[in-house]
Design a protein around this motif. Structure first.
Motif, mmCIF file in Angstrom:
data_model
loop_
_atom_site.group_PDB
_atom_site.id
_atom_site.type_symbol
_atom_site.label_atom_id
_atom_site.label_comp_id
_atom_site.label_asym_id
_atom_site.label_seq_id
_atom_site.Cartn_x
_atom_site.Cartn_y
_atom_site.Cartn_z
ATOM 1 N N GLU A 48 0.837 -1.212 0.000
ATOM 2 C CA GLU A 48 0.000 0.000 0.000
ATOM 3 C C GLU A 48 0.865 1.253 0.000
ATOM 4 N N LEU A 49 1.962 1.228 0.731
ATOM 5 C CA LEU A 49 2.887 2.359 0.736
ATOM 6 C C LEU A 49 3.469 2.592 -0.654
ATOM 7 N N LEU A 50 3.859 1.521 -1.328
ATOM 8 C CA LEU A 50 4.393 1.645 -2.686
ATOM 9 C C LEU A 50 3.379 2.295 -3.620
ATOM 10 N N ALA A 51 2.125 1.906 -3.490
ATOM 11 C CA ALA A 51 1.084 2.465 -4.355
ATOM 12 C C ALA A 51 0.906 3.961 -4.097
ATOM 13 N N ILE A 52 0.919 4.357 -2.828
ATOM 14 C CA ILE A 52 0.741 5.772 -2.471
ATOM 15 C C ILE A 52 1.919 6.605 -2.967
ATOM 16 N N LEU A 53 3.131 6.113 -2.751
ATOM 17 C CA LEU A 53 4.313 6.857 -3.180
ATOM 18 C C LEU A 53 4.369 6.973 -4.705
ATOM 19 N N ASN A 54 3.982 5.915 -5.387
ATOM 20 C CA ASN A 54 3.983 5.941 -6.857
ATOM 21 C C ASN A 54 2.974 6.955 -7.384
ATOM 22 N N GLU A 55 1.787 6.987 -6.770
ATOM 23 C CA GLU A 55 0.749 7.921 -7.190
ATOM 24 C C GLU A 55 1.192 9.370 -6.978
ATOM 25 N N ALA A 56 1.986 9.595 -5.918
ATOM 26 C CA ALA A 56 2.441 10.946 -5.593
ATOM 27 C C ALA A 56 3.761 11.299 -6.284
ATOM 28 N N ASN A 57 4.233 10.405 -7.158
ATOM 29 C CA ASN A 57 5.516 10.611 -7.869
ATOM 30 C C ASN A 57 6.684 10.817 -6.905
ATOM 31 N N ILE A 58 6.633 10.103 -5.784
ATOM 32 C CA ILE A 58 7.735 10.106 -4.818
ATOM 33 C C ILE A 58 8.649 8.938 -5.163
ATOM 34 N N SER A 59 9.894 9.247 -5.472
ATOM 35 C CA SER A 59 10.809 8.241 -6.011
ATOM 36 C C SER A 59 11.522 7.476 -4.907
ATOM 37 N N ILE A 60 11.610 6.160 -5.104
ATOM 38 C CA ILE A 60 12.395 5.268 -4.226
ATOM 39 C C ILE A 60 13.613 4.815 -5.030
ATOM 40 N N PRO A 61 14.820 4.976 -4.509
ATOM 41 C CA PRO A 61 15.202 5.509 -3.194
ATOM 42 C C PRO A 61 15.631 6.971 -3.220
ATOM 43 N N ASP A 62 15.431 7.676 -4.341
ATOM 44 C CA ASP A 62 15.949 9.043 -4.438
ATOM 45 C C ASP A 62 15.311 9.976 -3.418
ATOM 46 N N ASP A 63 13.983 9.883 -3.249
ATOM 47 C CA ASP A 63 13.288 10.758 -2.311
ATOM 48 C C ASP A 63 13.210 10.150 -0.914
ATOM 49 N N VAL A 64 13.044 8.853 -0.832
ATOM 50 C CA VAL A 64 12.972 8.163 0.454
ATOM 51 C C VAL A 64 13.332 6.696 0.228
ATOM 52 N N SER A 65 14.038 6.119 1.179
ATOM 53 C CA SER A 65 14.387 4.701 1.095
ATOM 54 C C SER A 65 13.260 3.853 1.687
ATOM 55 N N LEU A 66 13.225 2.581 1.311
ATOM 56 C CA LEU A 66 12.194 1.672 1.795
ATOM 57 C C LEU A 66 12.798 0.303 2.088
ATOM 58 N N LEU A 67 12.510 -0.201 3.286
ATOM 59 C CA LEU A 67 12.885 -1.561 3.671
ATOM 60 C C LEU A 67 11.641 -2.219 4.247
ATOM 61 N N GLY A 68 11.269 -3.380 3.703
ATOM 62 C CA GLY A 68 10.037 -4.036 4.125
ATOM 63 C C GLY A 68 10.279 -5.343 4.850
ATOM 64 N N PHE A 69 9.371 -5.663 5.772
ATOM 65 C CA PHE A 69 9.402 -6.972 6.426
ATOM 66 C C PHE A 69 8.527 -7.914 5.614
ATOM 67 N N ASP A 70 9.079 -9.009 5.191
ATOM 68 C CA ASP A 70 8.472 -10.034 4.339
ATOM 69 C C ASP A 70 8.714 -9.710 2.869
ATOM 70 N N ASP A 71 9.085 -10.733 2.145
ATOM 71 C CA ASP A 71 9.412 -10.564 0.743
ATOM 72 C C ASP A 71 8.149 -10.326 -0.080
ATOM 73 N N ILE A 72 8.339 -9.690 -1.214
ATOM 74 C CA ILE A 72 7.254 -9.402 -2.141
ATOM 75 C C ILE A 72 7.389 -10.350 -3.328
ATOM 76 N N PRO A 73 6.340 -11.104 -3.657
ATOM 77 C CA PRO A 73 6.439 -12.018 -4.804
ATOM 78 C C PRO A 73 6.870 -11.294 -6.070
ATOM 79 N N MET A 74 7.853 -11.845 -6.747
ATOM 80 C CA MET A 74 8.391 -11.330 -8.011
ATOM 81 C C MET A 74 8.967 -9.917 -7.877
#
Length: 335
Positions: free
Chosen positions: A254-280
């Motif tokens: 959900e965070l990825l979707a919100i940041l993408n909609e707001a054109n907030i770039s990962i990792p240029d604007d903010v870094s992201l580390l998640g608990f649990d892997d994301i399929p593919m």
């Protein structure tokens, strides 16, 4: 079509019911080859299938376990179930799976149904709302093993990830990249020990590196309502975080979707580390760095513990911690 009974096989083979029963249970010590052949042919001709419930009542074992999960479609849960099923296949056990959708009432009905079906034991990812019911079944001699979450620490037997150590190592990784404002995004952890252990791992790392613990950097997400405070608002504060550390796969997505909609770039604007892997995740434009659990191993270990308790005359409480791993990808940058 009339149901074929044991007596029908016995009559066709010209033997007693007890002889057929001995044959079906593999007791051939005092049985001639001719008798075995006659019974085998009678079983095949009548297409006779033994009644598993009747056999289990005699043997006091159904060779079946129950598995109660919160969301059968989840990546973690599906991998755990695979570990459970694979281990059961090597041990001649069958698996019955119940899905609760995190509903305590459905969970209670599932437990009752499995108990009525006389399963030999249960593996459960509990909601934490049926502790008394679970304790009642354990007191009645039914082995039960918990996995996924530890709620109040009273679970008798449980297989879980080493959440505190994993959260410490993930936070330390971000600190070593230069991040001092790390936003910890979690579900309410007041009544769930496993979630609180992740928070303690986060604060352990901050303390070790002499960084302040800022409660404004602890943000909350709910399964039904989403983020309590929008991540966009959090990033627009006077002293915003430079990294998000999310504690659950749905939070990350959900965070990825919100940041993408707001054109907030990962990792240029903010870094992201998640608990649990994301399929593919490897196919993402920016693959996400994650703490990955080992749900398959958790499933196997939970089944091993359960079957050991089923085979034992006494139930042994045991807590097993499975280590996690940090998978470095491209979503965290050095600052």
């Amino acid at each position: 079509m009339a149901k074929i009974k044991l007596i029908d096989v016995a009559n066709l083979a010209g033997v007693s019911k007890s002889t057929v029963s001995q044959y079906l249970n593999g007791r051939f010590d005092y049985m001639s080859d001719k008798t075995k052949v006659r019974i085998k042919l009678a079983v095949e001709e009548l297409n006779y299938v033994p009644n598993p419930i009747a056999r289990s009542l005699k043997l006091d074992k159904t060779k079946t376990i129950g598995v109660v999960v919160r969301d059968i479609t989840g990546f973690y849960t599906s991998r755990t179930i695979r570990g459970i099923d694979d281990y059961c296949k090597t041990s001649d056990y069958n698996v019955l799976i119940y899905n609760t959708d995190v509903d305590p009432e459905v969970e209670a009905r599932s437990l009752e149904a499995l108990y009525q079906l006389r399963v030999d034991g249960i593996i459960i990812a509990s909601s934490g709302e049926n502790t008394d019911l679970i304790d009642k079944y354990i007191a009645n001699g039914l082995p039960i093993v918990n996995f996924q979450l530890e709620h109040d620490g009273s679970e008798k037997s449980i297989i879980i990830s080493d959440y505190r150590k994993a959260a410490f190592e993930a936070t330390e990784y971000l600190i070593k990249l230069g991040h001092q404002r790390i936003c910890f995004v979690t579900q309410d952890f007041s009544n769930v020990k496993s979630r609180r252990d992740r928070y303690l791992g986060y604060t352990d790392a901050l303390n070790q590196y002499q960084l302040p613990i800022d409660e404004q950097l602890v943000q909350y997400w709910h399964r039904d309502s989403g983020f309590r405070n929008s991540p966009k608002i959090v990033l627009n504060e006077v002293n915003p975080p430079t990294a998000f550390f999310t504690q659950h796969l749905p939070i990350t997505t959900e965070l990825l979707a919100i940041l993408n909609e707001a054109n907030i770039s990962i990792p240029d604007d903010v870094s992201l580390l998640g608990f649990d892997d994301i399929p593919m995740a490897e196919f993402f434009k920016v693959p996400v760095t994650v703490v990955t659990q080992n749900p398959y191993e958790i499933g196997r270990e939970a089944t091993k513990l359960l079957l050991n308790n089923i085979a034992s005359e006494a139930l042994y409480a045991q807590k097993v911690m499975i280590p996690c791993s940090l998978i470095e990808r491209l979503s965290c940058k050095r600052i």
